[in-house]
Write a protein that holds these residues in place. Structure first.
Motif, PDB file in Angstrom:
ATOM      1  N   ALA A  25     -11.765 -54.314  56.178  1.00  0.00           N
ATOM      2  CA  ALA A  25     -10.613 -54.022  55.912  1.00  0.00           C
ATOM      3  C   ALA A  25     -10.489 -53.865  54.358  1.00  0.00           C
ATOM      4  O   ALA A  25     -11.331 -54.406  53.774  1.00  0.00           O
ATOM      5  N   GLU A  26      -9.178 -53.599  54.236  1.00  0.00           N
ATOM      6  CA  GLU A  26      -8.908 -53.595  52.603  1.00  0.00           C
ATOM      7  C   GLU A  26      -7.350 -54.040  52.494  1.00  0.00           C
ATOM      8  O   GLU A  26      -6.420 -53.765  53.378  1.00  0.00           O
ATOM      9  N   LEU A  27      -7.290 -55.056  51.448  1.00  0.00           N
ATOM     10  CA  LEU A  27      -5.896 -55.653  51.244  1.00  0.00           C
ATOM     11  C   LEU A  27      -5.296 -55.125  50.183  1.00  0.00           C
ATOM     12  O   LEU A  27      -5.829 -55.089  49.118  1.00  0.00           O
ATOM     13  N   ALA A  65       1.243 -47.038  49.292  1.00  0.00           N
ATOM     14  CA  ALA A  65      -0.174 -47.241  48.794  1.00  0.00           C
ATOM     15  C   ALA A  65      -1.139 -47.208  50.047  1.00  0.00           C
ATOM     16  O   ALA A  65      -2.367 -46.815  49.798  1.00  0.00           O
ATOM     17  N   ALA A  66      -0.698 -47.613  51.174  1.00  0.00           N
ATOM     18  CA  ALA A  66      -1.612 -47.629  52.610  1.00  0.00           C
ATOM     19  C   ALA A  66      -1.927 -46.096  52.667  1.00  0.00           C
ATOM     20  O   ALA A  66      -3.015 -45.826  53.069  1.00  0.00           O
ATOM     21  N   ARG A  67      -0.822 -45.269  52.612  1.00  0.00           N
ATOM     22  CA  ARG A  67      -1.107 -43.924  52.997  1.00  0.00           C
ATOM     23  C   ARG A  67      -1.935 -43.254  52.117  1.00  0.00           C
ATOM     24  O   ARG A  67      -2.950 -42.770  52.497  1.00  0.00           O
ATOM     25  N   ALA A  68      -1.751 -43.547  50.816  1.00  0.00           N
ATOM     26  CA  ALA A  68      -2.575 -42.870  49.632  1.00  0.00           C
ATOM     27  C   ALA A  68      -4.101 -43.380  50.145  1.00  0.00           C
ATOM     28  O   ALA A  68      -4.889 -42.461  49.957  1.00  0.00           O
ATOM     29  N   LEU A  69      -4.248 -44.356  50.198  1.00  0.00           N
ATOM     30  CA  LEU A  69      -5.545 -45.128  50.438  1.00  0.00           C
ATOM     31  C   LEU A  69      -6.341 -44.633  51.733  1.00  0.00           C
ATOM     32  O   LEU A  69      -7.668 -44.160  51.634  1.00  0.00           O
ATOM     33  N   ALA A  70      -5.667 -44.328  52.957  1.00  0.00           N
ATOM     34  CA  ALA A  70      -6.051 -43.933  54.151  1.00  0.00           C
ATOM     35  C   ALA A  70      -6.488 -42.433  53.777  1.00  0.00           C
ATOM     36  O   ALA A  70      -7.295 -42.085  54.423  1.00  0.00           O
ATOM     37  N   LEU A  71      -5.423 -41.712  53.275  1.00  0.00           N
ATOM     38  CA  LEU A  71      -5.772 -40.256  52.896  1.00  0.00           C
ATOM     39  C   LEU A  71      -7.080 -40.055  52.166  1.00  0.00           C
ATOM     40  O   LEU A  71      -8.042 -39.251  52.581  1.00  0.00           O
ATOM     41  N   GLU A  72      -7.332 -40.945  51.057  1.00  0.00           N
ATOM     42  CA  GLU A  72      -8.202 -41.007  50.276  1.00  0.00           C
ATOM     43  C   GLU A  72      -9.659 -41.370  51.070  1.00  0.00           C
ATOM     44  O   GLU A  72     -10.666 -40.678  50.994  1.00  0.00           O
ATOM     45  N   ARG A  73      -9.535 -42.095  52.269  1.00  0.00           N
ATOM     46  CA  ARG A  73     -10.821 -42.478  53.031  1.00  0.00           C
ATOM     47  C   ARG A  73     -10.962 -41.426  54.095  1.00  0.00           C
ATOM     48  O   ARG A  73     -11.811 -41.461  54.938  1.00  0.00           O
ATOM     49  N   GLY A  74     -10.109 -40.343  54.295  1.00  0.00           N
ATOM     50  CA  GLY A  74     -10.251 -39.322  55.284  1.00  0.00           C
ATOM     51  C   GLY A  74      -9.815 -39.594  56.441  1.00  0.00           C
ATOM     52  O   GLY A  74      -9.780 -38.594  57.444  1.00  0.00           O
ATOM     53  N   ALA A  75      -8.836 -40.413  56.623  1.00  0.00           N
ATOM     54  CA  ALA A  75      -8.012 -40.672  57.660  1.00  0.00           C
ATOM     55  C   ALA A  75      -6.778 -39.419  57.884  1.00  0.00           C
ATOM     56  O   ALA A  75      -6.389 -38.963  56.797  1.00  0.00           O
ATOM     57  N   THR A  76      -6.443 -39.299  59.184  1.00  0.00           N
ATOM     58  CA  THR A  76      -5.548 -38.325  59.377  1.00  0.00           C
ATOM     59  C   THR A  76      -4.477 -38.912  60.397  1.00  0.00           C
ATOM     60  O   THR A  76      -3.544 -38.379  60.526  1.00  0.00           O
ATOM     61  N   ARG A  77      -4.780 -40.107  61.058  1.00  0.00           N
ATOM     62  CA  ARG A  77      -3.985 -40.753  61.986  1.00  0.00           C
ATOM     63  C   ARG A  77      -3.506 -42.076  61.452  1.00  0.00           C
ATOM     64  O   ARG A  77      -4.759 -42.809  60.909  1.00  0.00           O
ATOM     65  N   ALA A  78      -2.813 -42.809  61.766  1.00  0.00           N
ATOM     66  CA  ALA A  78      -2.679 -44.236  61.567  1.00  0.00           C
ATOM     67  C   ALA A  78      -2.131 -44.961  63.118  1.00  0.00           C
ATOM     68  O   ALA A  78      -1.313 -44.186  63.800  1.00  0.00           O
ATOM     69  N   GLU A  79      -2.348 -45.972  62.920  1.00  0.00           N
ATOM     70  CA  GLU A  79      -2.111 -46.909  64.100  1.00  0.00           C
ATOM     71  C   GLU A  79      -1.387 -48.112  63.608  1.00  0.00           C
ATOM     72  O   GLU A  79      -1.871 -48.878  62.736  1.00  0.00           O
ATOM     73  N   SER A 127      -9.853 -48.308  57.882  1.00  0.00           N
ATOM     74  CA  SER A 127      -9.893 -47.139  58.003  1.00  0.00           C
ATOM     75  C   SER A 127     -11.227 -47.239  58.796  1.00  0.00           C
ATOM     76  O   SER A 127     -12.127 -47.654  58.553  1.00  0.00           O
ATOM     77  N   GLU A 128     -11.169 -46.499  60.039  1.00  0.00           N
ATOM     78  CA  GLU A 128     -12.334 -46.200  60.794  1.00  0.00           C
ATOM     79  C   GLU A 128     -12.350 -44.457  61.132  1.00  0.00           C
ATOM     80  O   GLU A 128     -11.327 -44.134  61.992  1.00  0.00           O
ATOM     81  N   GLY A 129     -13.102 -43.792  60.745  1.00  0.00           N
ATOM     82  CA  GLY A 129     -13.032 -42.319  60.931  1.00  0.00           C
ATOM     83  C   GLY A 129     -11.851 -42.008  60.545  1.00  0.00           C
ATOM     84  O   GLY A 129     -11.391 -41.984  59.629  1.00  0.00           O
ATOM     85  N   GLU A 130     -11.021 -41.101  61.663  1.00  0.00           N
ATOM     86  CA  GLU A 130      -9.713 -40.655  61.242  1.00  0.00           C
ATOM     87  C   GLU A 130      -8.648 -41.478  61.489  1.00  0.00           C
ATOM     88  O   GLU A 130      -7.591 -41.007  61.042  1.00  0.00           O
ATOM     89  N   VAL A 131      -8.938 -42.617  61.848  1.00  0.00           N
ATOM     90  CA  VAL A 131      -7.791 -43.706  61.995  1.00  0.00           C
ATOM     91  C   VAL A 131      -7.668 -44.473  60.895  1.00  0.00           C
ATOM     92  O   VAL A 131      -8.575 -45.163  60.760  1.00  0.00           O
ATOM     93  N   VAL A 132      -6.448 -44.911  60.423  1.00  0.00           N
ATOM     94  CA  VAL A 132      -6.404 -46.200  59.638  1.00  0.00           C
ATOM     95  C   VAL A 132      -5.657 -46.978  60.431  1.00  0.00           C
ATOM     96  O   VAL A 132      -4.550 -46.573  61.216  1.00  0.00           O
ATOM     97  N   ARG A 133      -5.909 -48.243  60.580  1.00  0.00           N
ATOM     98  CA  ARG A 133      -4.938 -49.354  61.523  1.00  0.00           C
ATOM     99  C   ARG A 133      -4.563 -50.147  60.625  1.00  0.00           C
ATOM    100  O   ARG A 133      -5.142 -50.878  59.629  1.00  0.00           O
ATOM    101  N   VAL A 134      -3.240 -50.403  60.463  1.00  0.00           N
ATOM    102  CA  VAL A 134      -2.432 -51.574  59.812  1.00  0.00           C
ATOM    103  C   VAL A 134      -2.467 -52.840  60.760  1.00  0.00           C
ATOM    104  O   VAL A 134      -2.349 -53.044  61.795  1.00  0.00           O
ATOM    105  N   ARG A 135      -3.533 -53.692  60.058  1.00  0.00           N
ATOM    106  CA  ARG A 135      -3.828 -54.838  60.750  1.00  0.00           C
ATOM    107  C   ARG A 135      -2.691 -56.183  60.630  1.00  0.00           C
ATOM    108  O   ARG A 135      -2.795 -56.952  61.408  1.00  0.00           O
ATOM    109  N   GLU A 136      -2.019 -55.840  59.448  1.00  0.00           N
ATOM    110  CA  GLU A 136      -1.073 -57.016  59.194  1.00  0.00           C
ATOM    111  C   GLU A 136      -0.284 -56.604  57.995  1.00  0.00           C
ATOM    112  O   GLU A 136      -0.527 -55.959  57.159  1.00  0.00           O
ATOM    113  N   LEU A 137       0.992 -57.161  58.133  1.00  0.00           N
ATOM    114  CA  LEU A 137       2.045 -56.905  57.060  1.00  0.00           C
ATOM    115  C   LEU A 137       2.754 -58.093  56.800  1.00  0.00           C
ATOM    116  O   LEU A 137       3.245 -58.759  57.904  1.00  0.00           O
ATOM    117  N   ALA A 138       3.118 -58.409  55.591  1.00  0.00           N
ATOM    118  CA  ALA A 138       4.248 -59.611  55.297  1.00  0.00           C
ATOM    119  C   ALA A 138       4.804 -59.225  54.006  1.00  0.00           C
ATOM    120  O   ALA A 138       4.194 -59.202  53.090  1.00  0.00           O
TER     121      ALA A 138
END
Ligand code: COA
Length: 359
Positions: A236-238, A282-296, A256-267
């Motif tokens: 994961a990325e912090l 920032a998470a969205r920009a990073l996910a797009l850079e990783r090739g993700a198209t969906r988020a969970e 990020s795993e394949g097309e999905v970025v999973r938000v694991r934790e937030l505070a």
């Protein structure tokens, strides 16, 4: 068949069992962060014959965790001590003979003797645990397409030696930093902590505990923050939202795993909407850079989750489902109390809980 706690001599056979049962490279490194692990590992052992050594054919591990309970009289905060169950396995040639059921019963006996109020686990096969008294609870999961319009990519610390940063619109005073240890740039698959050990984990812990104070939230120890959590987040990325003086206003962990970025934790700090927005951009920009198209997003229905999902996800095609991988079982507390705790997980006051605190 012998059911007992594991000894150092069992370890090679135990790890052979896990290698046959799981495809989980982090399992042993995470297990080894726990100094008392063998005393809390129940093994079923086939005694050796002559030159043949003893063989571990089934295992169940438990470890104590502090969990936020339902509010007490007058709304006072309460905590419970729960035994987190993990590393449940039996050898392929002895499955279906009730060995895991017996090992779970032995673990419950020991958890009771050790004063555990309840037990908690995460699983994709609830049928293994239901006959032994664990019951499923559900937590909300929001999924959908990422908002396509990217924001500035977050800066990163680590390899280049200089912490980078990206100023986020809407949060003039905050910068978001991508925390990465130097070796994270390795091309080979590695097992390494997700962030440097010199990160002020106490700041993350303070934010975590203040932000997540609802029932079923885990209270991590210093040991967990320093060793278990960064290790568990290896893939994961912090992201940290920093004030101008470098102190941390909030953090987000994404994977990020394949097309999905999973938000694991937030505070974030109390009502700090701008920190959530900055982290989400920032998470969205990073996910797009990783090739993700969906988020969970697997977080409780709290206002910050809405802010996060509105920045991260497109307005259309969002879906709210339930994750039912968590299970609770009473140990010393009354069944009615644990039933009420389970029921609270899908409600508006649900706490955050994270499988990595238990596995
Ligand atoms: C899942 C696993 C631990 C079951 O071990 P086992 O030795 O066959 O379990 P037991 O014989 O003690 O069965 C206990 C109960 O679980 C049920 N069960 C077993 N495997 C199951 C599965 N895959 N899905 C649902 N229920 C299952 C059995 O029907 C039994 O219920 P019953 O007592 O009401 O008949 C074993 O197949 C395994 O090691 N799998 C790979 C690792 C894994 O998935 N571990 C669990 C991760 S959460």
């Amino acid at each position: 068949m012998d059911f007992r706690t594991a000894t150092p001599a069992d370890v090679p056979s135990l790890y052979t069992l896990w290698a046959a049962a799981f495809d989980a490279p982090l399992m042993v490194p995470v297990y080894e962060t726990d100094a008392d692990r063998l005393d809390r590992t129940i093994v079923a052992v086939l005694p050796g014959t002559g030159a043949e050594p003893d063989r571990v054919v089934a295992s169940v591990c438990w470890s104590p965790r502090t969990l936020v309970g339902l509010p007490g009289p007058g709304g006072a905060a309460t905590t419970l001590t729960v035994g987190g169950i993990a590393n449940v396995a039996s050898a392929p040639d002895v499955r279906g003979r009730g060995l895991v059921r017996l090992a779970l019963a032995a673990a419950v006996e020991r958890m009771e003797a050790a004063g555990m109020d309840a037990s908690l686990l995460f699983t994709g096969t609830p049928g293994v645990y239901r006959p032994s008294g664990w019951e499923t609870f559900e937590v909300p999961v929001v999924t959908g397409p990422l908002r396509p319009d990217g924001a500035a990519r977050p800066g990163h610390s680590g390899a280049a030696g200089q912490p980078g940063s990206a100023r986020q619109p809407g949060s003039a005073r905050l910068v978001v930093r991508h925390e990465r240890p130097a070796h994270a740039a390795s091309a080979a698959p590695t097992t390494f902590p997700a962030w440097s050990t010199d990160l002020p984990w106490q700041d993350l812990a303070t934010l975590h505990d203040a932000f997540h104070d609802a029932p079923v939230t885990t209270r991590r120890t210093a040991e967990h923050w320093q060793h278990r959590v960064p290790l568990w987040y290896s893939a994961a990325e912090l992201l940290t939202a920093r004030r101008p003086d470098g102190t941390i206003a909030g953090y987000l962990v994404a994977e990020s795993e394949g097309e999905v970025v999973r938000v694991r934790e937030l505070a974030v700090g109390p009502d700090d909407t701008s920190a959530v927005e900055a982290l989400a951009r920032a998470a969205r920009a990073l996910a797009l850079e990783r090739g993700a198209t969906r988020a969970e997003v697997r977080l409780p229905h709290i206002p910050a989750t809405t802010v996060l999902t509105d920045v991260l996800l497109a307005a259309e095609d969002r879906e709210t489902t339930s994750d039912a991988t968590g299970m609770l079982r009473p140990v010393r507390r009354a069944a009615a109390e644990i039933d009420a705790l389970r029921a609270a997980t899908s409600g508006p006051a649900a706490g955050f809980h994270w499988p990595g605190d238990y596995l």
